[in-house]
Design a protein around this motif. Structure first.
Motif, short mmCIF file in Angstrom:
data_model
loop_
_atom_site.label_atom_id
_atom_site.label_comp_id
_atom_site.label_asym_id
_atom_site.label_seq_id
_atom_site.Cartn_x
_atom_site.Cartn_y
_atom_site.Cartn_z
N LYS A 78 -12.19 13.81 -3.10
CA LYS A 78 -12.09 12.41 -3.52
C LYS A 78 -10.95 11.71 -2.79
O LYS A 78 -11.11 10.58 -2.28
CB LYS A 78 -11.86 12.34 -5.03
CG LYS A 78 -11.72 10.92 -5.58
CD LYS A 78 -11.60 10.96 -7.09
CE LYS A 78 -11.45 9.55 -7.68
NZ LYS A 78 -10.14 8.95 -7.32
N ILE A 79 -9.78 12.35 -2.70
CA ILE A 79 -8.63 11.76 -2.02
C ILE A 79 -8.93 11.56 -0.55
O ILE A 79 -8.62 10.51 0.04
CB ILE A 79 -7.38 12.65 -2.20
CG1 ILE A 79 -6.99 12.73 -3.66
CG2 ILE A 79 -6.23 12.12 -1.36
CD1 ILE A 79 -6.58 11.44 -4.29
N GLN A 133 -11.82 11.10 0.87
CA GLN A 133 -12.76 9.98 1.02
C GLN A 133 -12.05 8.63 0.88
O GLN A 133 -12.31 7.70 1.65
CB GLN A 133 -13.87 10.10 -0.02
CG GLN A 133 -14.85 11.23 0.24
CD GLN A 133 -15.82 11.44 -0.90
OE1 GLN A 133 -15.79 10.73 -1.90
NE2 GLN A 133 -16.70 12.43 -0.76
N GLU A 134 -11.14 8.53 -0.08
CA GLU A 134 -10.40 7.28 -0.27
C GLU A 134 -9.55 6.96 0.95
O GLU A 134 -9.51 5.81 1.41
CB GLU A 134 -9.52 7.39 -1.52
CG GLU A 134 -10.29 7.43 -2.83
CD GLU A 134 -9.38 7.66 -4.02
OE1 GLU A 134 -8.16 7.83 -3.82
OE2 GLU A 134 -9.89 7.68 -5.16
N MET A 135 -8.86 7.98 1.46
CA MET A 135 -8.01 7.77 2.62
C MET A 135 -8.82 7.39 3.85
O MET A 135 -8.45 6.50 4.62
CB MET A 135 -7.19 9.04 2.91
CG MET A 135 -6.14 9.32 1.86
SD MET A 135 -5.38 10.95 2.10
CE MET A 135 -4.71 10.77 3.75
N GLN A 158 0.36 3.80 -2.89
CA GLN A 158 -0.92 4.48 -2.75
C GLN A 158 -0.83 5.58 -1.71
O GLN A 158 -1.37 6.68 -1.88
CB GLN A 158 -2.00 3.47 -2.34
CG GLN A 158 -3.40 4.05 -2.23
CD GLN A 158 -3.95 4.52 -3.56
OE1 GLN A 158 -4.11 3.74 -4.48
NE2 GLN A 158 -4.22 5.81 -3.68
N TRP A 194 -1.61 9.60 -2.37
CA TRP A 194 -2.54 10.39 -1.57
C TRP A 194 -1.84 11.60 -0.95
O TRP A 194 -2.36 12.71 -0.97
CB TRP A 194 -3.11 9.53 -0.45
CG TRP A 194 -4.18 8.57 -0.88
CD1 TRP A 194 -5.01 8.68 -1.96
CD2 TRP A 194 -4.54 7.34 -0.23
NE1 TRP A 194 -5.86 7.61 -2.02
CE2 TRP A 194 -5.61 6.78 -0.99
CE3 TRP A 194 -4.08 6.68 0.89
CZ2 TRP A 194 -6.20 5.58 -0.62
CZ3 TRP A 194 -4.66 5.48 1.26
CH2 TRP A 194 -5.72 4.94 0.50
N LYS A 238 -11.76 5.93 4.01
CA LYS A 238 -12.25 4.56 3.85
C LYS A 238 -11.17 3.55 4.20
O LYS A 238 -11.41 2.56 4.91
CB LYS A 238 -12.75 4.34 2.43
CG LYS A 238 -13.36 2.98 2.18
CD LYS A 238 -13.88 2.86 0.75
CE LYS A 238 -14.49 1.48 0.50
NZ LYS A 238 -14.99 1.36 -0.90
N TYR A 239 -9.96 3.82 3.73
CA TYR A 239 -8.84 2.91 4.00
C TYR A 239 -8.53 2.84 5.49
O TYR A 239 -8.40 1.76 6.07
CB TYR A 239 -7.60 3.38 3.23
CG TYR A 239 -6.38 2.50 3.45
CD1 TYR A 239 -6.15 1.41 2.63
CD2 TYR A 239 -5.49 2.77 4.48
CE1 TYR A 239 -5.04 0.60 2.84
CE2 TYR A 239 -4.38 1.97 4.69
CZ TYR A 239 -4.16 0.88 3.86
OH TYR A 239 -3.06 0.08 4.08
N ASP A 286 0.81 -1.22 0.00
CA ASP A 286 0.00 0.00 0.00
C ASP A 286 0.84 1.28 0.00
O ASP A 286 0.30 2.38 0.01
CB ASP A 286 -0.93 0.02 1.22
CG ASP A 286 -1.99 -1.07 1.15
OD1 ASP A 286 -2.23 -1.57 0.04
OD2 ASP A 286 -2.55 -1.43 2.20
#
Length: 393
Positions: A180-181, A183-185, A151, A155, A187-188, A148
């Motif tokens: 968007k970034i 939200q992705e972070m 990724q 980010w 969630k992770y 990861d």
């Protein structure tokens, strides 16, 4: 400044300072404004720009007048006394002992990264070394899987960069990208925190879950915000410190030879890099009460950009500020901020850079710019660093 890297551009960043864009370098622009307009209001950006060391120091220390509130959801966006409580909790998971225990891993990763490129006699110092080193270290500290890491870096890079006006990026697209970034972070890390809650390990996320002061502990959302902060703080600033140090080594005659013969100068040299090419160039604050700086009245509700890169070259604070002096003492730069928000990650960043260059000087006698290649500068008012520094040895 738990990390300037997570500063949210609440004002003044949808359009860049005109003089900054036009200047040959930001340092020329800083110098001109320190002399002519040290506290300047930019009507286009609806923002105050602050350039002198003392004014910026006063702004960072006077949290009642110049607040961090609304800048972020994490402890960066808190003022004392709430900030003091939460910083104390977080500090328990980021103690000097924990940082010092990272030294063997930093040494190991440094040697492994050099092993992979030394036979080639050349590398891109940013892509092959300055970028992966802090990403690997912070990932290990947080218990994040190796697969990861790329990724993480993506980010981090996207969150830290300013709006790319130069290449036609629109403010609405910029805001959507940030959302968007984030939200992705989120969630992770929600998944990471849940796993560590059930199966704690020897890592920072587990330590944050367990940390308490006077029965106070961080709730889920606060741990999440600190994870996001730590991701950005843990690699972006250190990558730029490493890269900026290499740029100084290439640009300044005799510096490499001096450090080869006097390795004890490496720590003070790194402090001079932090002053001379500060990885973080600016911070934002919100005025809470009418306050006067250098004869200018800042009204409650006004936004300020504090130009750390200018403060660190202020002629009234530093002798020969445009000259790189590796043994400079005293060197009261504010590359890591000042006051209540002084960067929690500063000891780790300093340790990584110190170990990295001690090993580099042991293993590489002479470093020169790669033939027919030039370093690629990051054109951004928030961070100061390089996308690429091709070298040979």
């Amino acid at each position: 400044m738990e990390s300037a890297s997570e500063e949210v551009k609440v004002a003044g960043w949808n359009t860049l300072p005109q003089g900054w864009l036009e200047a040959e370098s930001p340092f020329h622009w800083f110098k001109e404004n320190r002399e002519v307009s040290p506290v300047m209001f930019d009507e286009q950006r609806n923002t105050w720009d602050i350039f002198r060391y003392e004014d910026i120091k006063n702004s960072l220390m006077n949290y009642k007048a110049f607040s961090s509130e609304l800048l972020s959801l994490s402890i960066i966006g808190m003022d004392p006394p709430k900030h003091k409580l939460y910083r104390s909790i977080v500090s328990k998971a980021f103690t000097p002992k924990i940082v010092e225990e990272m030294a063997p891993m930093i040494e190991q990763v440094t040697n492994e990264l050099l092993d992979s490129v030394l036979e080639e006699k050349k590398m891109d110092f940013i892509q092959d070394f300055a970028y992966p080193l802090p990403v690997i270290i912070i990932s290990e500290m947080m218990g994040i899987p190796k697969e990861d890491r790329d990724q993480f870096k993506y980010w981090s890079d996207e969150l830290i960069r300013g709006i790319d006006i130069e290449h036609g990026e629109k403010p609405e697209d910029y805001k959507q990208m940030k959302a968007k970034i984030s939200q992705e972070m989120s969630k992770y890390f929600i998944n990471v925190i849940e796993v560590k809650r059930i199966h704690p390990g020897n890592d920072l996320v587990s330590a944050l879950l367990a940390a308490k002061i006077d029965e106070h502990s961080l709730d889920f959302s606060e741990i999440l915000q600190f994870c996001l902060l730590l991701l950005v703080a843990g690699n972006e600033t250190t990558t730029n410190l490493l890269g900026n140090t290499m740029k100084c080594l290439l640009d300044i005659p005799g510096l490499q030879q001096q450090l080869h013969s006097e390795p004890a100068l490496i720590p003070s040299t790194l402090e001079e890099v932090l002053r001379f090419r500060s990885p973080i160039q600016s911070l934002t604050r919100i005025c809470k009460e009418d306050t006067v700086l250098s004869g200018q009245t800042i009204k409650a509700g006004d936004h300020l950009v504090l130009w750390l890169g200018s403060a660190n070259r202020d002629e009234e604070q530093f002798e020969q500020p445009e000259t790189f002096i590796p043994s400079r003492k005293p060197n009261q730069h504010m590359a890591f901020g000042m006051g209540p928000h002084f960067c929690l990650g500063a000891p780790l960043s300093r340790l990584e850079a110190k170990i990295a260059f001690e090993i580099i000087f042991k293993r590489i006698p002479v470093i020169t710019p790669a033939d027919h290649s030039t370093a690629q500068f990051i054109k951004d008012p928030l961070v100061h660093g390089f996308k690429s520094i091709p070298i040979q040895y």
